[in-house]
Design a protein around this motif. Structure first.
Motif, short mmCIF file in Angstrom:
data_model
loop_
_atom_site.label_atom_id
_atom_site.label_comp_id
_atom_site.label_asym_id
_atom_site.label_seq_id
_atom_site.Cartn_x
_atom_site.Cartn_y
_atom_site.Cartn_z
N LEU A 93 37.40 65.40 46.95
CA LEU A 93 38.72 66.11 48.02
C LEU A 93 39.47 67.29 46.82
N ARG A 94 38.70 67.59 46.31
CA ARG A 94 38.64 69.21 45.28
C ARG A 94 37.43 69.26 45.88
N ARG A 95 36.66 69.10 46.98
CA ARG A 95 35.37 70.37 47.16
C ARG A 95 34.94 70.81 45.93
N LYS A 96 34.80 69.87 45.18
CA LYS A 96 33.73 70.58 43.77
C LYS A 96 32.22 69.88 43.88
N PRO A 97 31.34 70.18 42.98
CA PRO A 97 29.84 69.39 43.98
C PRO A 97 30.20 67.79 42.98
N TYR A 98 29.41 66.54 43.83
CA TYR A 98 29.67 65.06 44.06
C TYR A 98 28.44 65.23 43.77
N THR A 99 28.07 63.83 43.90
CA THR A 99 26.45 63.12 43.35
C THR A 99 27.26 61.74 43.88
N LYS A 100 25.94 60.79 43.58
CA LYS A 100 25.59 59.07 44.55
C LYS A 100 27.10 58.73 44.61
N LYS A 101 28.00 58.20 43.24
CA LYS A 101 27.95 57.85 42.72
C LYS A 101 29.94 57.98 44.27
N CYS A 102 30.02 59.23 44.54
CA CYS A 102 31.05 58.79 45.56
C CYS A 102 31.96 57.47 46.60
N ASP A 103 30.34 56.92 46.50
CA ASP A 103 30.49 55.57 47.30
C ASP A 103 30.62 54.73 46.30
N VAL A 104 30.63 54.57 45.17
CA VAL A 104 31.16 54.16 44.26
C VAL A 104 32.90 54.32 44.17
N TRP A 105 33.37 54.66 44.04
CA TRP A 105 34.38 54.95 43.85
C TRP A 105 35.41 54.83 45.32
N SER A 106 34.51 54.48 46.73
CA SER A 106 34.97 54.93 48.08
C SER A 106 35.28 53.37 47.81
N VAL A 107 33.59 52.10 47.13
CA VAL A 107 33.86 50.97 47.13
C VAL A 107 35.41 50.37 45.77
N GLY A 108 35.35 51.11 45.29
CA GLY A 108 36.51 50.33 44.64
C GLY A 108 37.41 50.63 44.54
N VAL A 109 38.19 51.38 45.97
CA VAL A 109 39.16 51.55 47.02
C VAL A 109 39.49 50.66 47.97
N LEU A 110 38.77 50.11 47.99
CA LEU A 110 37.99 49.09 49.20
C LEU A 110 38.04 48.14 48.77
N LEU A 111 38.08 47.50 47.61
CA LEU A 111 38.16 46.64 47.16
C LEU A 111 39.16 46.03 46.76
N MET A 112 40.21 47.16 45.94
CA MET A 112 41.96 47.04 45.93
C MET A 112 42.48 46.99 46.94
N VAL A 113 42.25 47.14 48.36
CA VAL A 113 42.82 47.19 49.50
C VAL A 113 42.67 45.57 49.93
N LEU A 114 41.18 45.19 49.65
CA LEU A 114 41.59 43.44 49.96
C LEU A 114 42.26 42.70 49.33
N LEU A 115 42.48 43.20 48.12
CA LEU A 115 43.75 43.24 46.85
C LEU A 115 45.02 42.71 47.65
N LYS A 116 45.75 44.10 47.69
CA LYS A 116 46.63 44.48 47.66
C LYS A 116 47.28 44.99 48.88
N GLY A 117 46.36 45.21 49.88
CA GLY A 117 46.87 45.93 51.31
C GLY A 117 47.18 46.96 51.33
N TYR A 118 46.51 48.12 50.70
CA TYR A 118 46.71 49.43 50.76
C TYR A 118 46.41 50.30 50.30
N PRO A 119 45.44 51.32 50.58
CA PRO A 119 44.72 52.33 48.67
C PRO A 119 45.43 52.80 47.38
#
Length: 205
Positions: A179-205
């Motif tokens: 989001l800050r338009r800084k260099p990033y690695t494949k770990k960006c997918d791990v963050w996305s999975v973490g948010v996705l799993l939170m949605v499954l528990l809470k219903g929102y990101p």
């Protein structure tokens, strides 16, 4: 090619039937005039290395282009089709996930991302809309469907410590450095999975 399944800015997805086998398939048709050719190549190449090699990715893959005589400039990506809907639809139908179901889905998603990254592929747009259930969710206890990661339109290849640039993906599921338009690695997918799993528990990101 038959019924329309979905439509986006760059193309559409339709249901199709293999005339030889009778298998029902999904055909994603991409307008090459609206998408960078390198992005289409990355999507096809990513699917090529993943399809049929892990249970949480498509099993079948075919890629073809319309005849030049048609002057349509469309690339078609054909994969197997899934009948269980998306994760976001599962949340709407079933409500929030209990801990047992959540653990099973977390194991599937993290295992799939680990496998994908081991082959040098970064998805870069993991979200509930891009996770499908292979089959409808049975009400029987312990009957957990297989998840399928789809839509590799933002995918690219990236070495272990290589960085990427450019904002791709979906805002609420993107890593801060993306989001800050800084260099990033494949770990960006791990963050996305973490948010996705939170949605499954809470219903929102």
């Amino acid at each position: 090619v038959g019924d329309l399944i979905g439509r986006g800015i760059y193309g559409s997805v339709r249901r199709a039937v293999d005339r030889k086998t009778g298998d029902i398939l999904a055909v994603k048709s991409i307008l090459r005039t609206k998408v960078d050719e390198n992005a289409i190549k990355d999507e096809c190449d990513a699917l090529q290395v993943l399809c049929g090699h892990h249970p949480n990715f498509p099993l079948k893959l075919m890629v073809y282009e319309d005849s030049p005589l048609l002057k349509s400039e469309v690339t078609h990506i054909v994969t197997d089709i899934y009948t269980g809907g998306t994760l976001i639809q599962a949340i709407a139908q079933r409500g929030l996930f209990d801990e047992g179901d959540w653990c099973v889905f977390a194991n599937q998603l993290l295992g799939a991302v680990s496998f994908m990254h081991s082959l040098g592929v970064a998805h870069r747009d993991l979200k509930p809309d891009n996770i499908m259930l292979k089959e409808p969710w049975s009400p029987k206890p312990g009957a957990i469907p297989t998840l399928k990661i789809i839509d590799f339109g933002s995918a690219t290849f990236c070495l272990a410590h290589e960085t990427m640039k450019g904002h791709v993906g979906t805002k609420f599921f993107s890593a801060p450095e993306v989001l800050r338009r800084k260099p990033y690695t494949k770990k960006c997918d791990v963050w996305s999975v973490g948010v996705l799993l939170m949605v499954l528990l809470k219903g929102y990101p």
